[in-house]
Design a protein around this motif. Structure first.
Motif, PDB file in Angstrom:
ATOM      1  N   ARG A 286       0.836  -1.195   0.000  1.00 27.62           N
ATOM      2  CA  ARG A 286       0.000   0.000   0.000  1.00 27.62           C
ATOM      3  C   ARG A 286       0.872   1.246   0.000  1.00 27.62           C
ATOM      4  O   ARG A 286       1.930   1.286   0.631  1.00 27.62           O
ATOM      5  CB  ARG A 286      -0.889   0.017   1.251  1.00 27.62           C
TER       6      ARG A 286
ATOM      7  N   ARG B 234      -7.973   3.649   6.883  1.00 26.86           N
ATOM      8  CA  ARG B 234      -7.819   4.945   6.250  1.00 26.86           C
ATOM      9  C   ARG B 234      -8.019   6.034   7.307  1.00 26.86           C
ATOM     10  O   ARG B 234      -8.411   5.746   8.445  1.00 26.86           O
ATOM     11  CB  ARG B 234      -8.853   5.109   5.128  1.00 26.86           C
TER      12      ARG B 234
ATOM     13  N   ASN C 281      -5.881  -7.414   4.182  1.00 27.40           N
ATOM     14  CA  ASN C 281      -5.884  -5.949   4.219  1.00 27.40           C
ATOM     15  C   ASN C 281      -7.103  -5.444   4.991  1.00 27.40           C
ATOM     16  O   ASN C 281      -8.194  -6.010   4.886  1.00 27.40           O
ATOM     17  CB  ASN C 281      -5.952  -5.368   2.810  1.00 27.40           C
TER      18      ASN C 281
ATOM     19  N   GLU D 208      -8.782  -1.456  -4.226  1.00 25.29           N
ATOM     20  CA  GLU D 208      -8.447  -2.669  -3.470  1.00 25.29           C
ATOM     21  C   GLU D 208      -9.606  -3.651  -3.457  1.00 25.29           C
ATOM     22  O   GLU D 208      -9.411  -4.863  -3.583  1.00 25.29           O
ATOM     23  CB  GLU D 208      -8.041  -2.285  -2.049  1.00 25.29           C
TER      24      GLU D 208
END
Length: 237
Positions: free
Chosen positions: A2, A11, A171, A178
């Motif tokens: 990433r 995030r 993830n 993604e």
């Protein structure tokens, strides 16, 4: 790898409350570049199937604004019906929020949570649930104050997050690209105590093992714990 964070990081997430003058509860939630406006409205009218039951109801509506994506989408109202995706997501939001509400303590009234996607970059349903909870919590606080209700209505905090397997790597909190690339993508809705409200998980032309599922689940619990901490920070300032 990433570019903006590690595989186990969320995030940038924020909750801004009181963004609507009229709603009993309101929140602008941001999961990275996914932005959703959530409002919660108290309605004394209840669905006919629960009349005279002594219970209330929590429901949700969800929609994407025309330019919330990289190309304009038509308003569903112009088509005369909601898409299957929209119906599925708003039912998910409603089920998730009802799971942490004591409907008997709510009384024979309804709280409607509206989630409007302003900008989409993956994870709109998990952002809607997490932001919808903040708006719901505000509406319940308003209700208890103005109707002099001393009973506990919200049983515990609730958050939601997406996880996925990309190139065999687990993830947390997927953006749109993604999610598109994921071999497995999942959404977990989890309460503060670690209990599960809902799990959605799908292999995209890919089979996954129980060990991989457990890794997804453990990572989602970590993410939801961080989200709930942010919810508390904004609600209890």
């Amino acid at each position: 790898m990433r570019q903006d964070r590690t595989f186990q990081e969320l995030r940038d997430i924020s909750f801004e409350t009181n963004v609507n003058l009229h709603a009993e509860g309101s929140c602008l939630v941001k999961f990275g570049n996914t932005h959703v406006l959530c409002t919660a409205s108290i309605d004394e009218k209840i669905p006919p199937w629960i009349k005279n039951s002594g219970k209330g109801w929590v429901t949700a509506e969800y929609g994407m604004l025309p330019r919330s994506t990289n190309s304009r989408i038509d308003r569903e109202a112009t088509k005369g019906k909601q898409s299957g995706r929209t119906q599925e997501i708003q039912r998910l939001i409603g089920r998730s929020l009802r799971s942490i509400v004591d409907l008997e303590s709510l009384g024979e009234r309804q709280i409607k949570v509206d989630c409007d996607v302003i900008q989409a970059d993956g994870g709109t349903r998990t952002a809607s649930i997490s932001g919808g909870f903040v708006a719901l919590h505000q509406a319940v606080t308003h209700l208890k104050k103005y109707y002099n209700i001393n009973k506990s209505i919200i049983k515990e905090f609730l958050g939601a997050v997406s996880v996925g397997i990309i190139n065999d790597q687990v993830n947390l909190d997927l953006n749109y690209q993604e999610d598109t690339d994921a071999q497995v993508d999942a959404n977990f809705v989890i309460s503060e105590s670690g209990k599960i409200s809902e799990i959605q998980v799908t292999g995209e032309e890919y089979l996954f093992s129980s060990d991989q599922f457990n890794k997804l689940f453990e990572l989602s619990k970590k993410g939801v714990a961080e989200i709930i901490n942010k919810q508390k920070n904004v609600l209890f300032l």
